[in-house]
Design an enzyme around this catalytic site. Structure first.
Site, PDB file in Angstrom:
ATOM      1  N   CYS B  34       0.824  -1.210   0.000  1.00  0.00           N
ATOM      2  CA  CYS B  34       0.000   0.000   0.000  1.00  0.00           C
ATOM      3  C   CYS B  34       0.855   1.255   0.000  1.00  0.00           C
ATOM      4  O   CYS B  34       0.341   2.368  -0.002  1.00  0.00           O
ATOM      5  CB  CYS B  34      -1.015   0.000   1.128  1.00  0.00           C
ATOM      6  SG  CYS B  34      -0.324   0.077   2.756  1.00  0.00           S
ATOM      7  N   CYS B 103      -1.441   8.755   6.989  1.00  0.00           N
ATOM      8  CA  CYS B 103      -0.016   8.692   7.322  1.00  0.00           C
ATOM      9  C   CYS B 103       0.204   9.026   8.797  1.00  0.00           C
ATOM     10  O   CYS B 103       1.073   8.441   9.448  1.00  0.00           O
ATOM     11  CB  CYS B 103       0.788   9.672   6.467  1.00  0.00           C
ATOM     12  SG  CYS B 103       0.831   9.221   4.730  1.00  0.00           S
TER      13      CYS B 103
END
Lengths: 396, 138
Positions: B34, B103
């Site tokens: 990913c 993130c």
């Protein structure tokens, strides 16, 4: 080497050229007439539009009546595909053939048509990024309405066997459209000789402004009207003509097709030097066939690093590039083009595309070849994936 | 992608990049498929995080959030480090684009993952203290 600014993303967009801007400027403040008006100001505008149409037609080997101005490449693709689908559905033909690595302007249009009851065959590509015409031939059925295959891929620059595919379509009596947004101005095109029925192009890839495109439709194809309104574009695509943009496109395509071989002879050795220089780095690979590709395109996967980080670091060094990484697209999946070549996700994430033109000099190439290894080393130094690769561990 | 000046600063000059040879806790989160992997190293002395380092494979935001997370926990007690939220990392970076907020979640989870390893090494079940580590969805 001192920091430079290098634009190496011409496949994304290009600057409007001096020549194009100079041609456009008189049509904003002085020659602002509506091309549909009867007085001289209007007639002049109409003349400018028809003059530009002639230039586009000439560049493609088409007749002027076969050229329709649109707002962009995506509009041209949408019109050609949805229009043909509508046209052929009346004859009971509801099957479309395309490839897995088309631009989204094509893929999302065919997916839309699937929801509307059309059947679509997606032709695979080889690991070199090339379509086998035999696959197209085998996919054609009695009810095939359209084959749409891109001329050159936007990410890896591979040039498809358009002549062979067009010949197959003709033989089988199927209409053939090509998205030539990346090809126009870089490859010699002659739609009549090549047997192309429809072709999409975009202005801003060849130094015209953004917001102008064109669709070539071979005479005899009764493509349904796209925008209903006035009689512009022979009633097929109504709306007051964007005269400056159309004039710009005419000038741009004339300039872009003036000496394609000469341009490519300058660009190709520089591009090859970039490929060879970057491939010296370990764990890198060139994506797409080396020879059957656009002269200015290179697309390289660099393992152990992620594309967006690479682009940001290149940007800090004055180099504009692009990537097929998921992070640059806003989705979780990397480029469908790179995955179609059979690349693993983690390798596709670390890809970089450079698309150069003649303005990228030999010194610029030297500079890029100095910056890229430095930046890659820095990113690999902080990459746990690279660490594992170097220890010989699996990281999937 | 509109990154704040602070994100670009932490990306171009990341703080605390590297490894700690004799770390007391090491955590890794994410997967290459990913596109983001963070590895976090902690040195812990008397319940205080005396040093933190990271290695990250990922986009600009992944590097910047790792960098900021290490800055926010260095010198803090374990209790304080466990209170670190992804939102705090986002705020410290003057915001992140919406598609990059994940993130900051990775950065938060990387810290937790390293602390979890720390407790495991001590023979203590980390789950009641640190909670479950959330791997990103594929």
């Amino acid at each position: 080497m001192d920091k430079r600014f290098i634009y190496a993303d011409n496949a994304a967009t290009t600057a409007v050229s001096e020549e194009v801007l100079a041609a456009m400027l008189p049509h904003f403040r002085e020659g602002y007439g509506n091309a549909s008006s009867i007085y001289k100001l209007g007639r002049d505008a109409q003349r400018a539009v028809e003059d530009a149409r002639e230039k586009v037609a000439k560049a493609l080997g088409a007749d002027t009546r076969e050229i329709f101005f649109t707002s962009c490449g995506s509009e041209s693709d949408n019109w050609a595909i949805k229009g043909t689908a509508e046209l052929m559905a009346k004859k009971g033909k509801k099957h479309i053939i395309t490839s897995v690595f088309e631009h989204h302007a094509v893929l999302h249009t065919t997916q839309y048509l699937e929801k509307k009851g059309f059947e679509v065959t997606y032709i695979p590509v080889s690991d070199k990024g090339l379509i086998d015409p035999e696959d197209v031939k085998n996919a054609i059925r009695e009810d095939t309405a359209l084959v749409t295959i891109m001329y050159a891929n936007n990410e890896i620059g591979t040039i498809q066997p358009i002549d062979e595919i067009a010949a197959i379509c003709h033989e089988k009596g199927v209409l053939f459209h090509t998205d030539a947004v990346q090809a126009v101005g870089h490859i010699e095109i002659d739609v009549h000789k090549q047997g192309i029925d429809m072709l999409s192009l975009s202005g801003h890839k060849i130094h015209a402004q953004k917001g102008i495109g064109a669709l070539y439709v071979r005479k005899g194809i009764a493509l349904p009207n796209l925008i209903h309104g006035g009689g512009q574009e022979r009633g097929k695509r109504a709306g007051t003509e964007n005269v400056p943009a159309i004039v710009g496109l005419g000038t741009a395509i004339e300039a872009a097709t003036r000496d394609i071989a000469g341009k490519n002879a300058v660009i190709t050795p520089r591009r090859n030097r970039l490929i060879d220089g970057i491939l010296k780095l370990p764990y890198t690979r060139l994506n797409g066939d080396r020879d059957k590709r656009l002269a200015g395109n290179l697309n390289i996967s660099i393992e152990g690093i992620e594309g967006e980080s690479l682009l940001l670091m290149l940007d800090m060094n004055g180099i504009c590039a692009s990537s097929g990484s998921a992070c640059t697209s806003g989705s979780l999946d990397p480029s469908h083009v790179l995955l179609a070549l059979g690349l693993r996700h983690e390798v596709a994430h670390g890809s970089m595309r450079l698309s150069i033109e003649e303005d990228v000099t030999d010194e610029d190439v030297d500079y890029i070849l100095e910056v890229v290894p430095r930046v890659v080393e820095r990113l690999r130094d902080m990459s746990p994936v690279w660490e594992k690769m170097m220890k010989g561990e699996k990281y999937e | 992608m509109l990154y704040s000046e602070k994100v670009l600063d932490h990306f171009s000059n990341p703080r605390n990049v590297g490894e700690i040879e004799d770390a007391d806790g090491v955590g890794e989160i994410g997967n290459a498929k990913c596109g983001d992997i963070m590895k976090m190293y902690l040195k812990i002395d008397d319940n205080v995080i005396t040093d933190a380092k990271f290695k990250t494979f990922g986009c600009g935001a992944a590097v910047a959030t790792s960098s900021m997370a290490t800055e926010l926990i260095k010198g803090k007690s374990i209790d304080d480090a466990l209170k670190l939220t992804n939102q705090a990392v986002v705020e410290a970076l003057d915001g992140l684009p919406a598609v990059k907020v994940h993130c900051s979640v990775l950065a938060e989870q990387a810290v937790r993952s390293a602390l979890s390893d720390y407790y495991t090494r001590q023979g203590i079940d980390p789950v009641p203290i640190v909670g479950e580590i959330k791997e990103p969805e594929e």
